[in-house]
Design an enzyme around this catalytic site. Structure first.
Site, PDB file in Angstrom:
ATOM      1  N   ASN A  71      32.279  49.216  43.958  1.00 51.28           N
ATOM      2  CA  ASN A  71      32.428  50.133  43.682  1.00 51.28           C
ATOM      3  C   ASN A  71      31.068  50.155  42.127  1.00 51.28           C
ATOM      4  OD1 ASN A  71      33.341  50.328  40.021  1.00 51.28           O
ATOM      5  ND2 ASN A  71      34.957  48.170  41.482  1.00 51.28           N
ATOM      6  N   CYS A 131      31.591  43.878  33.948  1.00 50.97           N
ATOM      7  CA  CYS A 131      31.182  44.847  34.611  1.00 50.97           C
ATOM      8  C   CYS A 131      29.878  44.872  34.633  1.00 50.97           C
ATOM      9  CB  CYS A 131      31.106  45.891  33.916  1.00 50.97           C
ATOM     10  SG  CYS A 131      30.999  47.327  35.059  1.00 50.97           S
ATOM     11  N   LYS A 168      36.488  39.107  29.456  1.00 56.35           N
ATOM     12  CA  LYS A 168      36.309  38.577  31.183  1.00 56.35           C
ATOM     13  C   LYS A 168      35.192  38.385  31.870  1.00 56.35           C
ATOM     14  CE  LYS A 168      37.949  41.442  34.966  1.00 56.35           C
ATOM     15  NZ  LYS A 168      38.584  42.887  35.654  1.00 56.35           N
ATOM     16  N   GLY A 248      40.185  39.225  44.542  1.00 52.34           N
ATOM     17  CA  GLY A 248      40.047  38.896  45.874  1.00 52.34           C
ATOM     18  C   GLY A 248      42.071  38.236  46.144  1.00 52.34           C
TER      19      GLY A 248
HETATM   20  C1  LIG Z   1      37.657  50.491  41.364  1.00 53.18           C
HETATM   21  C2  LIG Z   1      37.020  49.854  40.075  1.00 53.18           C
HETATM   22  C3  LIG Z   1      37.022  49.308  38.871  1.00 53.18           C
HETATM   23  C4  LIG Z   1      37.570  48.712  37.692  1.00 53.18           C
HETATM   24  N1  LIG Z   1      37.286  49.115  36.779  1.00 53.18           N
HETATM   25  C5  LIG Z   1      37.115  48.126  35.860  1.00 53.18           C
HETATM   26  C6  LIG Z   1      36.738  48.426  34.390  1.00 53.18           C
HETATM   27  O1  LIG Z   1      37.430  49.062  33.623  1.00 53.18           O
HETATM   28  N2  LIG Z   1      37.348  47.043  33.397  1.00 53.18           N
HETATM   29  C7  LIG Z   1      37.640  45.862  33.991  1.00 53.18           C
HETATM   30  O2  LIG Z   1      37.075  44.855  32.939  1.00 53.18           O
HETATM   31  N3  LIG Z   1      37.273  45.687  35.621  1.00 53.18           N
HETATM   32  C8  LIG Z   1      37.202  46.188  35.957  1.00 53.18           C
HETATM   33  N4  LIG Z   1      37.453  46.366  37.359  1.00 53.18           N
HETATM   34  C9  LIG Z   1      37.421  44.688  37.741  1.00 53.18           C
HETATM   35  C10 LIG Z   1      38.919  44.576  38.440  1.00 53.18           C
HETATM   36  O3  LIG Z   1      40.181  44.625  37.076  1.00 53.18           O
HETATM   37  C11 LIG Z   1      38.886  43.312  39.551  1.00 53.18           C
HETATM   38  O4  LIG Z   1      38.325  42.599  38.347  1.00 53.18           O
HETATM   39  C12 LIG Z   1      38.162  43.100  40.209  1.00 53.18           C
HETATM   40  O5  LIG Z   1      38.043  44.534  41.421  1.00 53.18           O
HETATM   41  C13 LIG Z   1      38.456  41.427  41.626  1.00 53.18           C
HETATM   42  O6  LIG Z   1      39.770  41.636  41.849  1.00 53.18           O
HETATM   43  P1  LIG Z   1      40.226  42.270  43.008  1.00 53.18           P
HETATM   44  O7  LIG Z   1      39.670  41.657  44.615  1.00 53.18           O
HETATM   45  O8  LIG Z   1      41.770  42.653  42.766  1.00 53.18           O
HETATM   46  O9  LIG Z   1      39.825  44.109  42.835  1.00 53.18           O
HETATM   47  C14 LIG Z   1      37.464  47.576  38.420  1.00 53.18           C
HETATM   48  C15 LIG Z   1      37.148  47.074  39.545  1.00 53.18           C
HETATM   49  C16 LIG Z   1      37.620  48.412  40.758  1.00 53.18           C
HETATM   50  C17 LIG Z   1      37.426  48.502  41.954  1.00 53.18           C
END
Ligand SMILES: Cc1cc2nc3c(=O)[nH]c(=O)nc-3n(C[C@H](O)[C@H](O)[C@H](O)COP(=O)(O)O)c2cc1C
Length: 309
Positions: A71, A131, A168, A248
């Site tokens: 994304n 980010c 983070k 993940g």
């Molecule tokens: C669509 C999307 C938007 C995200 N927006 C943010 C955000 O605004 N702030 C943030 O700290 N992390 C954001 N993340 C990261 C997630 O919080 C997380 O750290 C990352 O996706 C890894 O976890 P996962 O594999 O369980 O998705 C975003 C992830 C996705 C997929």
């Protein structure tokens, strides 16, 4: 019957289980955040908020594949003032913990947005310095540099009015352990590891990058081994700071892995796209099955256990 206690305490905040919604997945509205609690999450993290509203990048901003998701939403959000209204609504609906989240483009702005959100009834605050999708605007993430991470940590601590802060971090920083330790020394109370990893995908028919931003953040199952190593490194490097282990996690066993390397809370994001919003309760049930099989009575007893080798 075996008694199983899934509760964890994080900087004094009680979570009925360690599974928390990761930031950015289900937005900022009180209703969608409360739904995660109803479906079994121990707590939720709000989408990162900035001082002013942001529209984010043009479509396409997201693409899903078999083992990962990419994304470049571009941190679209309604701004901190609107976000605070939703946090207040959420707290009227439930006593479950809510983790605030903010990001900004400069150290001063991080301080300003932190000061504002800390007036809201959040239980702790995550600072998104990692980010990977807004490089054109802000340059490389602050989480790649010890100096930048420390400067932001000091500023947000100064202006947070005692609110516990979790920095983070990025899986792209080869020295994530050193960065976590430096943040802790600068005053961070906790570490969230990790955000998405920088990546890209190509459309072979059109012969162009799939995302309008060209690059994006990789999340989902493909991120898990990288996240595990990151959490391991952070756990090895910090003195006391507890960790929100994220990246993940799709099943209960994934969440257990994250706790074994050092996570106290476990963030769940992309799994919602694969397994639906009921995933929170499902993951907790799967963790309980593991507890039963391994005769674990207190989930918190396994935190960091894999480090004792
Ligand atoms: C669509 C999307 C938007 C995200 N927006 C943010 C955000 O605004 N702030 C943030 O700290 N992390 C954001 N993340 C990261 C997630 O919080 C997380 O750290 C990352 O996706 C890894 O976890 P996962 O594999 O369980 O998705 C975003 C992830 C996705 C997929």
């Amino acid at each position: 019957m075996q008694i199983m206690n899934t509760a964890v305490s994080f900087l004094g905040v009680k979570f009925k289980n360690p599974v928390v919604l990761a930031s950015g997945i289900l937005g900022v509205t009180a209703a969608s955040l409360k739904r995660c609690i109803d479906l079994g999450a121990g707590g939720v993290t709000i989408k990162s908020l900035s001082l002013q509203p942001r529209t984010g990048h043009h479509n396409p901003t997201m693409a899903g594949y078999e083992h990962f998701f990419i994304n470049a939403v571009g941190l679209s959000n309604p701004g901190v003032t609107e976000g605070i209204k939703e946090i207040k609504k959420f707290k009227k609906l439930t006593r479950a913990p809510i983790i605030g989240s903010v990001f900004a483009g400069t150290v001063e702005e991080f301080g300003e947005v932190t000061e504002q959100i800390c007036k809201a009834p959040i239980d702790l605050l995550e600072i998104d310095i990692s980010c990977p999708n807004v490089g054109d605007e802000f340059g490389c993430p602050f989480a790649y540099s010890i100096e930048a991470a420390v400067a932001i940590t000091k500023e947000v601590k100064r202006r947070s009015g005692g609110m516990p802060i979790s920095m983070k971090l990025s899986p792209n920083a080869w020295n994530i352990g050193a960065i976590a330790a430096a943040c802790e020394q600068a005053g961070a109370d906790a570490i969230t590891a990790v955000n998405t990893a920088a990546g890209m995908t190509i459309d072979v028919d059109f012969q162009v990058p799939v995302l309008s931003n060209k690059f994006g953040g990789v999340s989902g199952p493909a991120l898990k081994p990288i996240a595990l190593k990151s959490v391991w490194d952070v756990k090895q490097s910090v003195k006391r700071a507890p960790i929100i282990a994220t990246g993940g996690v799709t099943t209960g066993e994934d969440a257990i892995e994250m706790m074994l390397v050092g996570g106290t809370l476990v963030g769940v994001g992309s799994a919602v796209f694969w397994r639906g919003p009921k995933v929170f309760g499902t993951i907790v049930k799967e963790m309980e099955q593991y507890m039963k099989r391994k005769r674990v009575t207190k989930l918190s007893s396994i935190i960091g256990k894999a480090q004792r080798v």
